[in-house]
Design a protein around this motif. Structure first.
Motif, mmCIF file in Angstrom:
data_model
loop_
_atom_site.group_PDB
_atom_site.id
_atom_site.type_symbol
_atom_site.label_atom_id
_atom_site.label_comp_id
_atom_site.label_asym_id
_atom_site.label_seq_id
_atom_site.Cartn_x
_atom_site.Cartn_y
_atom_site.Cartn_z
ATOM 1 N N ALA A 135 -31.215 26.733 -63.617
ATOM 2 C CA ALA A 135 -29.946 26.522 -64.314
ATOM 3 C C ALA A 135 -29.189 27.834 -64.483
ATOM 4 C CB ALA A 135 -30.191 25.876 -65.676
ATOM 5 N N GLY A 136 -29.918 28.907 -64.818
ATOM 6 C CA GLY A 136 -29.271 30.195 -64.971
ATOM 7 C C GLY A 136 -28.680 30.706 -63.672
ATOM 8 N N ALA A 137 -29.390 30.505 -62.568
ATOM 9 C CA ALA A 137 -28.883 30.937 -61.271
ATOM 10 C C ALA A 137 -27.617 30.173 -60.906
ATOM 11 C CB ALA A 137 -29.953 30.737 -60.201
ATOM 12 N N ARG A 138 -27.597 28.880 -61.178
ATOM 13 C CA ARG A 138 -26.386 28.102 -60.899
ATOM 14 C C ARG A 138 -25.222 28.567 -61.772
ATOM 15 N NH1 ARG A 138 -29.766 22.475 -60.518
ATOM 16 N NH2 ARG A 138 -30.095 22.506 -58.255
ATOM 17 N N GLU A 139 -25.503 28.908 -63.005
ATOM 18 C CA GLU A 139 -24.441 29.391 -63.887
ATOM 19 C C GLU A 139 -23.863 30.711 -63.374
ATOM 20 O OE1 GLU A 139 -23.716 30.560 -68.605
ATOM 21 O OE2 GLU A 139 -25.640 29.734 -67.943
ATOM 22 N N ARG A 140 -24.710 31.604 -62.913
ATOM 23 C CA ARG A 140 -24.217 32.879 -62.384
ATOM 24 C C ARG A 140 -23.386 32.663 -61.125
ATOM 25 N NH1 ARG A 140 -29.334 34.161 -64.126
ATOM 26 N NH2 ARG A 140 -30.265 34.094 -62.040
ATOM 27 N N ALA A 141 -23.801 31.736 -60.263
ATOM 28 C CA ALA A 141 -23.000 31.430 -59.076
ATOM 29 C C ALA A 141 -21.631 30.885 -59.475
ATOM 30 C CB ALA A 141 -23.743 30.431 -58.192
ATOM 31 N N THR A 142 -21.606 30.018 -60.465
ATOM 32 C CA THR A 142 -20.343 29.450 -60.937
ATOM 33 C C THR A 142 -19.426 30.541 -61.474
ATOM 34 O OG1 THR A 142 -21.444 27.362 -61.480
ATOM 35 C CG2 THR A 142 -19.346 27.803 -62.573
ATOM 36 N N GLU A 143 -19.989 31.458 -62.249
ATOM 37 C CA GLU A 143 -19.199 32.557 -62.816
ATOM 38 C C GLU A 143 -18.663 33.473 -61.712
ATOM 39 O OE1 GLU A 143 -22.000 34.336 -65.422
ATOM 40 O OE2 GLU A 143 -21.724 32.850 -67.035
ATOM 41 N N ALA A 144 -19.484 33.747 -60.708
ATOM 42 C CA ALA A 144 -19.059 34.639 -59.632
ATOM 43 C C ALA A 144 -17.929 34.024 -58.813
ATOM 44 C CB ALA A 144 -20.246 34.968 -58.736
ATOM 45 N N ILE A 145 -18.010 32.728 -58.563
ATOM 46 C CA ILE A 145 -16.939 32.052 -57.828
ATOM 47 C C ILE A 145 -15.647 32.102 -58.632
ATOM 48 C CG2 ILE A 145 -16.160 29.793 -56.989
ATOM 49 C CD1 ILE A 145 -19.167 29.297 -56.255
ATOM 50 N N ALA A 146 -15.740 31.898 -59.930
ATOM 51 C CA ALA A 146 -14.549 31.966 -60.781
ATOM 52 C C ALA A 146 -13.909 33.355 -60.730
ATOM 53 C CB ALA A 146 -14.919 31.608 -62.217
ATOM 54 N N ARG A 147 -14.716 34.377 -60.651
ATOM 55 C CA ARG A 147 -14.193 35.741 -60.581
ATOM 56 C C ARG A 147 -13.523 36.015 -59.239
ATOM 57 N NH1 ARG A 147 -17.865 41.274 -61.088
ATOM 58 N NH2 ARG A 147 -16.110 42.751 -61.120
ATOM 59 N N LEU A 148 -14.077 35.472 -58.163
ATOM 60 C CA LEU A 148 -13.580 35.745 -56.818
ATOM 61 C C LEU A 148 -12.369 34.903 -56.439
ATOM 62 C CD1 LEU A 148 -14.210 37.314 -54.152
ATOM 63 C CD2 LEU A 148 -15.649 35.355 -53.498
ATOM 64 N N ALA A 149 -12.272 33.703 -56.997
ATOM 65 C CA ALA A 149 -11.277 32.729 -56.546
ATOM 66 C C ALA A 149 -9.838 33.240 -56.587
ATOM 67 C CB ALA A 149 -11.414 31.436 -57.334
ATOM 68 N N PRO A 150 -9.378 33.874 -57.670
ATOM 69 C CA PRO A 150 -7.985 34.323 -57.685
ATOM 70 C C PRO A 150 -7.666 35.315 -56.564
ATOM 71 C CG PRO A 150 -8.874 34.304 -59.902
ATOM 72 C CD PRO A 150 -10.032 34.091 -58.981
ATOM 73 N N TYR A 151 -8.599 36.217 -56.274
ATOM 74 C CA TYR A 151 -8.360 37.171 -55.192
ATOM 75 C C TYR A 151 -8.261 36.454 -53.848
ATOM 76 C CZ TYR A 151 -8.728 41.137 -52.072
ATOM 77 O OH TYR A 151 -8.468 42.056 -51.086
ATOM 78 N N ALA A 152 -9.152 35.488 -53.613
ATOM 79 C CA ALA A 152 -9.081 34.726 -52.369
ATOM 80 C C ALA A 152 -7.728 34.034 -52.240
ATOM 81 C CB ALA A 152 -10.219 33.708 -52.314
ATOM 82 N N GLY A 153 -7.263 33.460 -53.334
ATOM 83 C CA GLY A 153 -5.964 32.815 -53.305
ATOM 84 C C GLY A 153 -4.845 33.772 -52.941
ATOM 85 N N GLU A 154 -4.893 34.976 -53.473
ATOM 86 C CA GLU A 154 -3.881 35.988 -53.156
ATOM 87 C C GLU A 154 -3.887 36.346 -51.671
ATOM 88 O OE1 GLU A 154 -4.734 39.333 -55.581
ATOM 89 O OE2 GLU A 154 -4.288 38.293 -57.478
ATOM 90 N N ARG A 155 -5.061 36.296 -51.057
ATOM 91 C CA ARG A 155 -5.189 36.677 -49.644
ATOM 92 C C ARG A 155 -5.013 35.488 -48.702
ATOM 93 N NH1 ARG A 155 -4.629 40.259 -47.264
ATOM 94 N NH2 ARG A 155 -6.507 41.132 -46.340
ATOM 95 N N GLY A 156 -4.755 34.303 -49.258
ATOM 96 C CA GLY A 156 -4.549 33.134 -48.426
ATOM 97 C C GLY A 156 -5.809 32.577 -47.804
ATOM 98 N N VAL A 157 -6.948 32.814 -48.445
ATOM 99 C CA VAL A 157 -8.240 32.327 -47.959
ATOM 100 C C VAL A 157 -8.820 31.371 -48.994
ATOM 101 C CG1 VAL A 157 -10.606 32.992 -47.361
ATOM 102 C CG2 VAL A 157 -8.689 34.435 -46.638
#
Length: 298
Positions: A135-157
């Motif tokens: 459960a903790g590993a899944r939570e960390r993956a979820t948090e990391a995706i949330a951190r990365l997502a806005p940058y990906a959006g800015e780059r059109g990916v």
């Protein structure tokens, strides 16, 4: 009909090999790992010669050649890059390791943008060494995706969360179902985060047709290969050529099409026998199996 033999099964082909320019091949993409025996240059040339519309690239062989060089080759080839694999591996517990993973994923987004790949495939990562805290590993993956997502959006990916078969939960992918992947993706704008529908990873999932319908325009990649038995000692190499195993490609493809997906279809196979075969013969078999088992249902 010409007496083609499919690889690696050796059975007689049921279809002639479609010629380059056949419209049925317009959405077919050769994932680079299917012909791991080929270099990046050979994969691009082989896909183009066979009349495919796209390739799926991997970061490591691209880096070996050089990003700028591969981007130029892609532009010259006229092929699309359907996806870049892979980002992810978000589940480390140590803060510094998580920062390192984030920086690597930012670089992966930039690489996808440079190659014109609309999707960066994310493999979430497995359990840290010695950990049993799924459960903790899944939570960390979820948090990391949330951190990365806005940058990906800015780059059109768009980030494509790839749920992985549960046999890989410990070492590779703590997100094990399309339902789980969608629960994460739906926390973000659709133009930033979506999901990868991979027949190998999802063929077992109860209610997967309903989850594909739920996914709708969050489907950023459709990857196909078969689940074969017996599973090899290295279970990572248990992906088979379509038609050699247990996946119902008609049902999967109908569901993906009904959900509105109109992108490329990547054939991604990890299999020692496929890799040992002649690359051109692998592509020819891939093309024949695709027009037999997948394309009619798109």
């Amino acid at each position: 009909m010409t007496a083609f033999l499919d690889v690696p099964s050796g059975r007689a082909a049921r279809f002639d090999t479609p010629a380059p320019g056949d419209p049925r091949l317009a959405r077919l993409s050769l994932n680079q790992r299917t012909t791991a025996q080929w270099s990046v240059r050979e994969a691009l040339d082989g896909a183009r010669s066979a009349g495919l519309g796209a390739v799926g690239l991997w970061r490591e062989p691209v880096a070996d050649v050089g990003l700028a060089t591969v981007a130029r080759w892609v532009a010259d080839s006229g092929l699309r890059v359907s996806s870049l694999c892979r980002g992810g591996f978000f589940t480390a517990e140590e803060p510094q390791a998580r920062e390192t993973a984030h920086a690597d994923n930012v670089a992966a987004v930039d690489e996808a943008a440079a190659l014109g790949a609309p999707t960066l495939v994310l493999v979430p990562g497995g359990l840290p060494e010695g950990s049993k805290d799924l459960a903790g590993a899944r939570e960390r993956a979820t948090e990391a995706i949330a951190r990365l997502a806005p940058y990906a959006g800015e780059r059109g990916v768009r980030l494509g969360i790839e749920p992985m078969n549960p046999i890989f939960a410990a070492d590779r992918g703590v997100v094990s179902s399309l339902r789980q992947a969608l629960d994460i993706a739906e926390e973000h704008p659709v133009e930033q985060v979506g999901v990868v529908v991979d027949t190998y990873h999802l063929w077992w999932e109860p209610g997967v047709t309903e989850q594909i319908e739920r996914a709708g325009d969050r489907i950023v990649a459709y990857q196909v290969c078969d689940w074969i038995t017996p599973v090899p000692a290295d279970n990572l190499l248990g992906r088979g050529m379509m038609g050699d195993g247990h996946v119902d490609f008609a049902a999967f493809t109908r569901a993906v099409a009904a959900a509105g997906y109109a992108g490329d279809v990547e054939v991604e196979i990890f299999n020692a026998d496929v890799w040992a075969a002649d690359g051109d013969e692998v592509v020819a078999t891939t093309v024949r199996r695709y027009v037999e088992l997948v394309e009619p249902y798109l």
